[in-house]
Design an enzyme around this catalytic site. Structure first.
Site, short mmCIF file in Angstrom:
data_model
loop_
_atom_site.label_atom_id
_atom_site.label_comp_id
_atom_site.label_asym_id
_atom_site.label_seq_id
_atom_site.Cartn_x
_atom_site.Cartn_y
_atom_site.Cartn_z
N HIS A 30 0.46 -1.08 0.15
CA HIS A 30 0.23 0.32 -0.07
C HIS A 30 0.89 1.36 -0.43
O HIS A 30 0.40 2.10 1.23
CB HIS A 30 -1.01 -0.27 1.23
CG HIS A 30 -2.08 -1.10 1.24
ND1 HIS A 30 -2.51 -1.68 1.95
CD2 HIS A 30 -2.50 -1.12 0.34
CE1 HIS A 30 -3.80 -2.06 2.25
NE2 HIS A 30 -3.92 -2.56 0.53
N HIS A 87 -1.07 -10.06 1.93
CA HIS A 87 -2.09 -9.83 2.80
C HIS A 87 -2.95 -10.93 2.10
O HIS A 87 -3.85 -11.16 3.28
CB HIS A 87 -3.47 -9.08 2.03
CG HIS A 87 -2.80 -7.60 1.58
ND1 HIS A 87 -2.18 -7.51 3.69
CD2 HIS A 87 -2.97 -6.50 1.30
CE1 HIS A 87 -1.83 -5.94 3.42
NE2 HIS A 87 -2.69 -4.79 1.98
N CYS A 142 1.82 -13.59 3.49
CA CYS A 142 2.85 -13.35 4.51
C CYS A 142 2.12 -14.16 5.63
O CYS A 142 1.54 -15.11 6.00
CB CYS A 142 2.65 -12.27 5.23
SG CYS A 142 3.86 -11.61 7.08
N HIS A 158 -11.04 -4.81 3.06
CA HIS A 158 -9.64 -4.78 3.25
C HIS A 158 -9.09 -6.33 2.16
O HIS A 158 -9.79 -7.00 2.84
CB HIS A 158 -9.28 -4.58 4.38
CG HIS A 158 -7.32 -4.71 4.33
ND1 HIS A 158 -6.58 -5.69 4.18
CD2 HIS A 158 -7.24 -3.32 5.01
CE1 HIS A 158 -5.45 -5.11 4.12
NE2 HIS A 158 -5.63 -4.20 4.63
N GLU A 192 -6.32 -7.84 2.94
CA GLU A 192 -6.24 -9.52 4.58
C GLU A 192 -8.39 -9.63 4.89
O GLU A 192 -7.78 -10.62 4.90
CB GLU A 192 -5.16 -8.74 5.79
CG GLU A 192 -5.10 -9.63 6.20
CD GLU A 192 -4.49 -9.48 7.69
OE1 GLU A 192 -3.82 -8.37 7.46
OE2 GLU A 192 -4.82 -9.76 8.42
N THR A 197 -3.90 -8.41 11.02
CA THR A 197 -3.22 -7.96 12.00
C THR A 197 -2.51 -6.62 12.43
O THR A 197 -1.57 -6.88 13.14
CB THR A 197 -2.09 -8.35 10.95
OG1 THR A 197 -2.48 -7.99 9.80
CG2 THR A 197 -2.34 -10.39 11.03
N SER A 233 -3.41 0.82 6.09
CA SER A 233 -3.81 0.39 7.53
C SER A 233 -3.03 0.80 8.96
O SER A 233 -3.64 2.09 9.35
CB SER A 233 -4.93 -1.10 7.67
OG SER A 233 -6.25 -1.34 6.82
N SER A 255 4.40 -0.17 5.33
CA SER A 255 4.70 -0.26 3.83
C SER A 255 5.33 0.61 3.12
O SER A 255 5.71 1.16 2.04
CB SER A 255 3.04 -0.86 3.13
OG SER A 255 2.95 0.64 4.13
#
Ligand code: SF4
Length: 283
Positions: free
Chosen positions: A45, A79, A101, A129, A131, A167, A224, A267
């Protein structure tokens, strides 16, 4: 020309987390071999980093395009993805380069196990989102996602729930929610699944932000954890400025001889924070 003599320091805990480093290394390796690579969604991001990789041949595609794509390699970013993406890959003969991840994969597994045990799952996370879509997919989209406690009708909640977190959410908010639910007589099986790369940085940033006259927080607007960590800095140091690139910095923010701290999200690339420092040093 009169210079402001600013003392500028980059936070050495800021910069990519290991999940992002891994995804970008994988992408760069294949870009070198193949000259191009499809990536499902923004690899990170951060528009500046996405642009750097796009120039090297990275092609960002969305899910609609994945339906039409066949016989190609596609990178899955940190994500993670829901099971439906893996099924589609088999159908379309796509080779997934899976850079999900490990922290996210572990969370996906935990949620799947809870779902298999018929638990009532609530996920504190941002609607839509990437993730969160991957997490929801572990439950056939049955889990309840909420991004603010006000979205829950507490008197009507089940008496017992299993609570997870995306997360990158704020640890403080997660425990506040947990307390409110318990105070309302709900039995909560609490799973603090906030990534330590985010929650530890939260603590480190509090100390960092206090040490400087001014803080410049560097992050993409879509990140985020960028929002969470910016607020952490702002909370500790009112003179915190949010920028996405070096051009957005204004000389007027700084008085002569001030100290300036530069930090960012998981990020935010280090090269971008270095560009920010170079620009501030020209004032
Ligand atoms: S913030 Fe944590 S969970 Fe997210 S990509 Fe980085 S290491 Fe993985």
């Amino acid at each position: 020309m009169f210079m402001k003599n600013l003392q500028v320091q980059i936070d050495n805990h800021s910069g990519f987390c290991f999940g992002v480093v891994y995804a970008i290394e994988m992408a760069e390796e294949i870009l070198e071999e193949q000259g191009y690579l499809f990536c499902l969604g923004d690899i990170v991001h951060n528009d500046e980093e996405v642009n750097r990789l796009t120039r090297k041949g990275l092609k960002i595609i969305e899910h609609e395009e994945l339906y039409r794509l066949k016989d190609e390699k596609v990178l899955i970013r940190a994500h993670g993805e829901p099971p439906s993406t893996y099924q589609l890959a088999i159908k379309n003969n796509l080779t997934l380069i899976d850079a999900s991840c490990p922290v996210v994969l572990k969370l996906q597994n935990r949620i799947k196990n809870s779902f298999d045990k018929d638990e009532t799952i609530y996920i504190y996370g941002k609607h839509g989102h990437a993730e969160v879509i991957g997490l929801l997919g572990q439950t056939n989209n049955k889990a309840v996602v909420f991004q603010d406690i006000s979205e829950l009708n507490i008197p009507n909640l089940p008496k017992s729930i299993t609570l997870y977190s995306q997360t990158t959410k704020s640890t403080d908010k997660f425990y506040e929610i947990n307390d409110i639910l318990r105070q309302n007589g709900i039995t909560v099986n609490t799973n603090d699944t906030i990534c330590r790369q985010v929650s530890n940085r939260d603590k480190e940033l509090r100390d960092f932000a206090e040490k400087f006259d001014k803080i410049v927080f560097v992050s993409g607007t879509k990140s985020s954890n960028g929002k969470v960590l910016y607020n952490v800095c702002k909370d500790k140091n009112q003179n915190t400025y949010f920028v996405s690139n070096a051009e957005q910095i204004e000389s007027d923010w700084f008085n002569p001889n001030e100290t300036v701290g530069i930090c960012g999200a998981t990020s935010t690339p280090m090269w971008l924070m270095e560009q920010v420092r170079e620009r501030i040093l020209t004032f």
